[in-house]
Design a protein around this motif. Structure first.
Motif, PDB file in Angstrom:
ATOM      1  N   ASP A  14      67.418  87.998 -22.863  1.00 42.69           N
ATOM      2  CA  ASP A  14      66.786  89.060 -22.086  1.00 42.69           C
ATOM      3  C   ASP A  14      66.194  88.467 -20.807  1.00 42.69           C
ATOM      4  OD1 ASP A  14      64.488  87.723 -22.968  1.00 42.69           O
ATOM      5  OD2 ASP A  14      64.041  89.199 -24.510  1.00 42.69           O
ATOM      6  N   ALA A  15      65.488  89.276 -20.055  1.00 43.61           N
ATOM      7  CA  ALA A  15      64.899  88.816 -18.801  1.00 43.61           C
ATOM      8  C   ALA A  15      63.873  87.705 -19.036  1.00 43.61           C
ATOM      9  CB  ALA A  15      64.256  89.989 -18.059  1.00 43.61           C
ATOM     10  N   ASP A  16      63.132  87.779 -20.131  1.00 46.60           N
ATOM     11  CA  ASP A  16      62.178  86.716 -20.444  1.00 46.60           C
ATOM     12  C   ASP A  16      62.899  85.389 -20.648  1.00 46.60           C
ATOM     13  OD1 ASP A  16      59.994  88.415 -20.334  1.00 46.60           O
ATOM     14  OD2 ASP A  16      59.891  88.702 -22.510  1.00 46.60           O
ATOM     15  N   TYR A  17      64.064  85.447 -21.273  1.00 44.37           N
ATOM     16  CA  TYR A  17      64.843  84.232 -21.495  1.00 44.37           C
ATOM     17  C   TYR A  17      65.205  83.584 -20.153  1.00 44.37           C
ATOM     18  CZ  TYR A  17      68.694  81.094 -22.148  1.00 44.37           C
ATOM     19  OH  TYR A  17      69.500  79.994 -22.085  1.00 44.37           O
ATOM     20  N   ALA A  18      65.740  84.369 -19.237  1.00 47.36           N
ATOM     21  CA  ALA A  18      66.172  83.836 -17.949  1.00 47.36           C
ATOM     22  C   ALA A  18      64.996  83.182 -17.208  1.00 47.36           C
ATOM     23  CB  ALA A  18      66.798  84.933 -17.102  1.00 47.36           C
ATOM     24  N   ALA A  19      63.860  83.828 -17.198  1.00 44.75           N
ATOM     25  CA  ALA A  19      62.686  83.280 -16.520  1.00 44.75           C
ATOM     26  C   ALA A  19      62.190  82.011 -17.212  1.00 44.75           C
ATOM     27  CB  ALA A  19      61.576  84.323 -16.470  1.00 44.75           C
ATOM     28  N   THR A  20      62.195  82.016 -18.533  1.00 43.85           N
ATOM     29  CA  THR A  20      61.743  80.855 -19.287  1.00 43.85           C
ATOM     30  C   THR A  20      62.688  79.680 -19.087  1.00 43.85           C
ATOM     31  OG1 THR A  20      60.673  82.265 -20.935  1.00 43.85           O
ATOM     32  CG2 THR A  20      61.150  79.996 -21.596  1.00 43.85           C
ATOM     33  N   ALA A  21      63.988  79.926 -19.138  1.00 40.71           N
ATOM     34  CA  ALA A  21      64.969  78.855 -18.944  1.00 40.71           C
ATOM     35  C   ALA A  21      64.798  78.215 -17.565  1.00 40.71           C
ATOM     36  CB  ALA A  21      66.384  79.395 -19.129  1.00 40.71           C
ATOM     37  N   GLN A  22      64.615  79.032 -16.555  1.00 39.95           N
ATOM     38  CA  GLN A  22      64.413  78.505 -15.198  1.00 39.95           C
ATOM     39  C   GLN A  22      63.134  77.685 -15.114  1.00 39.95           C
ATOM     40  OE1 GLN A  22      66.364  78.245 -12.622  1.00 39.95           O
ATOM     41  NE2 GLN A  22      64.771  77.234 -11.456  1.00 39.95           N
ATOM     42  N   GLN A  72      59.492  77.859 -29.529  1.00 33.80           N
ATOM     43  CA  GLN A  72      59.133  78.871 -30.526  1.00 33.80           C
ATOM     44  C   GLN A  72      59.801  80.207 -30.207  1.00 33.80           C
ATOM     45  OE1 GLN A  72      54.945  79.378 -31.171  1.00 33.80           O
ATOM     46  NE2 GLN A  72      55.235  81.099 -32.547  1.00 33.80           N
ATOM     47  N   GLN A  73      59.773  80.616 -28.941  1.00 34.07           N
ATOM     48  CA  GLN A  73      60.439  81.861 -28.543  1.00 34.07           C
ATOM     49  C   GLN A  73      61.938  81.782 -28.823  1.00 34.07           C
ATOM     50  OE1 GLN A  73      59.123  84.847 -27.275  1.00 34.07           O
ATOM     51  NE2 GLN A  73      57.298  83.876 -28.106  1.00 34.07           N
ATOM     52  N   GLY A  74      62.527  80.633 -28.559  1.00 34.22           N
ATOM     53  CA  GLY A  74      63.947  80.444 -28.836  1.00 34.22           C
ATOM     54  C   GLY A  74      64.260  80.665 -30.307  1.00 34.22           C
ATOM     55  N   ARG A  75      63.456  80.076 -31.178  1.00 34.12           N
ATOM     56  CA  ARG A  75      63.678  80.231 -32.624  1.00 34.12           C
ATOM     57  C   ARG A  75      63.475  81.678 -33.070  1.00 34.12           C
ATOM     58  NH1 ARG A  75      60.933  75.355 -32.455  1.00 34.12           N
ATOM     59  NH2 ARG A  75      58.946  76.347 -32.927  1.00 34.12           N
ATOM     60  N   GLU A  76      62.450  82.335 -32.527  1.00 31.88           N
ATOM     61  CA  GLU A  76      62.091  83.684 -32.980  1.00 31.88           C
ATOM     62  C   GLU A  76      62.923  84.795 -32.351  1.00 31.88           C
ATOM     63  OE1 GLU A  76      57.923  84.019 -32.180  1.00 31.88           O
ATOM     64  OE2 GLU A  76      57.390  82.557 -33.734  1.00 31.88           O
ATOM     65  N   ARG A  77      63.347  84.625 -31.083  1.00 31.95           N
ATOM     66  CA  ARG A  77      63.959  85.734 -30.351  1.00 31.95           C
ATOM     67  C   ARG A  77      65.384  85.503 -29.890  1.00 31.95           C
ATOM     68  NH1 ARG A  77      59.893  86.972 -25.577  1.00 31.95           N
ATOM     69  NH2 ARG A  77      61.560  88.413 -25.032  1.00 31.95           N
ATOM     70  N   TRP A  78      65.658  84.338 -29.309  1.00 30.55           N
ATOM     71  CA  TRP A  78      66.879  84.189 -28.529  1.00 30.55           C
ATOM     72  C   TRP A  78      68.040  83.533 -29.260  1.00 30.55           C
ATOM     73  CZ3 TRP A  78      62.861  81.914 -24.892  1.00 30.55           C
ATOM     74  CH2 TRP A  78      62.184  82.940 -24.219  1.00 30.55           C
ATOM     75  N   TYR A  79      67.762  82.652 -30.218  1.00 33.99           N
ATOM     76  CA  TYR A  79      68.836  81.898 -30.856  1.00 33.99           C
ATOM     77  C   TYR A  79      68.924  82.169 -32.358  1.00 33.99           C
ATOM     78  CZ  TYR A  79      68.678  79.318 -26.480  1.00 33.99           C
ATOM     79  OH  TYR A  79      68.683  78.978 -25.161  1.00 33.99           O
ATOM     80  N   ALA A  80      70.151  82.339 -32.839  1.00 34.16           N
ATOM     81  CA  ALA A  80      70.388  82.448 -34.279  1.00 34.16           C
ATOM     82  C   ALA A  80      70.329  81.061 -34.915  1.00 34.16           C
ATOM     83  CB  ALA A  80      71.742  83.104 -34.544  1.00 34.16           C
ATOM     84  N   SER A  81      70.802  80.053 -34.194  1.00 32.58           N
ATOM     85  CA  SER A  81      70.741  78.663 -34.645  1.00 32.58           C
ATOM     86  C   SER A  81      70.904  77.761 -33.435  1.00 32.58           C
ATOM     87  CB  SER A  81      71.839  78.374 -35.672  1.00 32.58           C
ATOM     88  OG  SER A  81      73.112  78.529 -35.076  1.00 32.58           O
ATOM     89  N   TYR A  82      70.523  76.500 -33.587  1.00 37.19           N
ATOM     90  CA  TYR A  82      70.704  75.543 -32.499  1.00 37.19           C
ATOM     91  C   TYR A  82      70.696  74.128 -33.054  1.00 37.19           C
ATOM     92  CZ  TYR A  82      65.674  74.640 -32.675  1.00 37.19           C
ATOM     93  OH  TYR A  82      64.417  74.303 -33.091  1.00 37.19           O
ATOM     94  N   SER A  83      71.179  73.202 -32.265  1.00 37.08           N
ATOM     95  CA  SER A  83      71.093  71.781 -32.594  1.00 37.08           C
ATOM     96  C   SER A  83      70.793  71.013 -31.313  1.00 37.08           C
ATOM     97  CB  SER A  83      72.391  71.276 -33.227  1.00 37.08           C
ATOM     98  OG  SER A  83      73.447  71.289 -32.276  1.00 37.08           O
ATOM     99  N   VAL A  84      70.196  69.850 -31.486  1.00 36.71           N
ATOM    100  CA  VAL A  84      69.866  68.979 -30.358  1.00 36.71           C
ATOM    101  C   VAL A  84      70.343  67.577 -30.701  1.00 36.71           C
ATOM    102  CG1 VAL A  84      68.018  67.992 -28.952  1.00 36.71           C
ATOM    103  CG2 VAL A  84      67.832  70.359 -29.775  1.00 36.71           C
TER     104      VAL A  84
END
Length: 95
Positions: A14-22, A72-84
């Motif tokens: 969402d728009a929050d994601y784009a702003a946060t990523a930047q 935390q936002q990534g885990r709760e809202r934007w991503y179903a799963s991730y790895s680093v």
């Protein structure tokens, strides 16, 4: 030089994601000596590569309060799963 490889399955962006990523890119580059930050999204997959001078810089960035909140936002809202993955670059060639 080191590379942090972030791979994710997207739940919803969402728009929050784009702003946060930047903001996270800017924070990494301006305050933590990140050399470069690149990301690509295709379908429900995202991959981001960030390049660093040292592991200490990576650890400091990972623990910054704004980055912790973004994680935390990534885990709760934007991503179903991730790895680093963190890897050391032994050689680099470019033309």
């Amino acid at each position: 030089m080191y590379v942090v490889i972030f791979k994710a399955r997207i739940r919803a962006l969402d728009a929050d994601y784009a702003a946060t990523a930047q903001a996270m890119r800017q924070l990494a580059i301006e305050q933590f000596n990140c050399i470069a930050f690149e990301a690509v999204t295709e379908g429900d997959a995202e991959i981001a590569l960030s390049y660093w001078h040292s592991e200490d810089d990576i650890r400091a960035w990972k623990q910054h309060p704004a980055h912790l909140a973004a994680q935390q936002q990534g885990r709760e809202r934007w991503y179903a799963s991730y790895s680093v993955e963190v890897a050391r670059i032994e050689r680099h060639y470019a033309t």
